[in-house]
Scaffold this motif. Structure first.
Motif, PDB file in Angstrom:
ATOM      1  N   ILE A 103     -28.303  18.240 141.964  1.00 32.55           N
ATOM      2  CA  ILE A 103     -27.398  19.330 141.569  1.00 32.55           C
ATOM      3  C   ILE A 103     -28.220  20.484 140.995  1.00 32.55           C
TER       4      ILE A 103
ATOM      5  N   LEU B 126     -17.650  23.009 139.471  1.00 26.78           N
ATOM      6  CA  LEU B 126     -18.174  21.686 139.155  1.00 26.78           C
ATOM      7  C   LEU B 126     -17.882  21.319 137.704  1.00 26.78           C
TER       8      LEU B 126
ATOM      9  N   TRP C 249     -25.805  14.654 146.824  1.00 24.63           N
ATOM     10  CA  TRP C 249     -25.144  14.500 145.529  1.00 24.63           C
ATOM     11  C   TRP C 249     -23.626  14.569 145.650  1.00 24.63           C
TER      12      TRP C 249
END
Length: 472
Positions: free
Chosen positions: A50, A115, A177
């Motif tokens: 990330i 996110l 991810w």
């Protein structure tokens, strides 16, 4: 063959049904712990990818990790009202739905802001689950297996962490991810289905005036009808206090003592520093000399397996050895291991790292996690679910669970900053000092509650006995 009073079911058949029902409840409610563990474990493997994908600095990395804890604090804080009004069962169902939405949202996030939003939503789910599952299990179990059932919840957390580490390791070769985060939706769907078939807590039903329904649930969970009726009578006695919730907390000194002890215990659990190893395991092993991502992830899997197997110690001993001895041993082990780990990281920082010292750091990390998994990780949740009086239980556990996640967030959000200011060695030596202080607190404040009913503990509390004597 002898029969159970008015029942026409043979004794052995009834006992088998009771055992099956208790096992189903334990596994189903503890499944929330699996998702808890998956969420904790998955970020350690996903974070490096990330970071690369969104080009994150250290403070942004801290927020990716700690945003979940922020959501968990909010979830725990709000769930007191939800759990009180709708019950433990529907709280768990709402957590399952939020797990599904948060997992899929995190996986498909197109920027850091999205996110973080979905990580907060996942955190709300974790906060609800961490509040409700131990509370539900404590209210369903008998005093002789209560510690074991709540330890099963903690065991499922460790299983989730291991599964997350294994998944992360498998996906680390491709760096996917999004798959690491999105796969959590599958067990969330399973949790929702399991919770549909769970009964409501008899103590919650009785608190809502549904005494007939409460007795029916107790008959499913206890060996005899007499035990069910006796337990219901004890619950009714504990409900005779006029006040409840915050008003009872405000007016009753003994209730305040229990609430503050629960908050202290949850703070102690977090300031052992063990969740830091869960969140930042790859970075810790990089500092110890493991350079490749695959080496770091394999070492992290070893830590997760240690966490899982050490939890079995608590499952099989907490109702026999007791809560206090296990806590004292665990804090001692963690103090020793963080002391040595700090030394290893000091040498690594000075460029004196060797293969042997790298593996010593892995060994000390495993010892840290082992000490935590057998003691503070399960026992604090057990104690917090035991010491609150029934009419203030939702409020008290709201306070203690929120404290857990606020402390968790603070630690997750400051770890990299601490590394930059006082160094890796100084950071772990700080946790050594905390663990030594927690041994003293355990000796003088923490009660021994094994083999005592929740109502017995409550009577001692309301009689004004010292906190450490609540289980006498």
């Amino acid at each position: 063959m002898s029969l159970v009073n008015e029942n026409v079911i043979p004794v052995d058949d009834r006992k088998r049904k009771v055992r099956r029902m208790n096992a189903f409840i334990s596994i189903s409610a503890a499944f929330a712990g699996l998702l808890f563990g998956l969420d904790i474990g998955v970020i350690s493997g996903a974070l490096p990818f990330i970071t690369q994908h969104f080009t994150l600095n250290s403070h942004q990395q801290e927020w990716v990790v700690s945003s979940m804890m922020l959501g968990a604090a909010v979830g725990a804080l709000c769930n007191g009202w939800v759990s009180h009004r709708l019950g433990r069962k529907y709280s768990l169902m709402s957590a399952a739905v939020l797990f599904i939405v948060g997992s899929l949202g995190s996986a498909f996030a197109v920027n850091l802001e999205l996110l973080l939003i979905f990580r907060v939503l996942l955190g709300v789910a974790v906060g609800i689950a961490s509040y409700t599952a131990p509370l539900y299990l404590s209210e369903m179990a008998t005093e002789h297996i209560r510690g074991k059932m709540i330890s099963m919840y903690q065991l499922m957390i460790t299983v989730g962490i291991v599964l997350a580490f294994l998944s992360d390791t498998a996906l680390s070769f491709s760096g996917n991810w999004r798959a690491m985060l999105g796969v959590l939706a599958i067990p969330a769907v399973i949790l929702f289905i399991l919770v549909v078939f769970l009964p409501n807590s008899p103590r919650w039903l009785a608190a809502k005036g549904m005494h007939i329904e409460a007795e029916e649930v107790l008959r499913m969970l206890r060996d005899t009808s007499e035990k069910a009726r006796q337990e219901l009578n004890e619950i009714r006695d504990s409900l005779r206090m006029k006040q409840g919730g915050f008003s009872l907390f405000r007016q009753n000194r003994n209730v305040r003592r229990a609430v503050f002890l629960g908050m202290l215990l949850q703070g102690m659990q977090q300031f052992t520093g063990m969740n830091i190893i869960m969140y930042y395991a790859p970075q810790i092993f990089k500092m110890a000399g493991f350079q490749s991502t695959q080496e770091q992830m394999i070492a992290t899997v070893i830590v997760g397996l240690t966490f899982m197997f050490a939890t079995f110690i608590a499952v099989f001993t907490v109702d026999k050895a007791g809560r206090k001895p296990i806590l004292k041993i665990g804090f001692s082990v963690m103090a020793f291991a963080t002391l040595i780990l700090g030394y290893c990281l000091l040498k690594a920082g000075e460029g004196e790292i060797s293969t042997g010292l790298s593996w010593v750091s892995v060994g000390m990390t495993m010892l840290c996690i082992g000490g935590y998994a057998m003691s503070a990780a399960p026992v604090v949740w057990i104690l917090c679910s035991e010491i609150q009086p029934l009419k203030c239980r939702d409020f008290g556990i709201t306070c203690s669970t929120t404290t857990n996640w606020v402390a968790n967030m603070l630690i997750g959000a400051t770890f990299l900053t601490l590394l930059g200011s006082i160094g890796a060695a100084g950071t772990f030596w700080l946790y050594t000092g905390f663990n030594l202080a927690f041994i003293v607190i355990t000796v003088f404040l923490v009660p021994e509650t094994k083999n005592k009913t929740l109502e017995h503990i409550e009577k001692n509390l309301m009689a004004g006995k010292k906190l450490r004597d609540l289980g006498q």
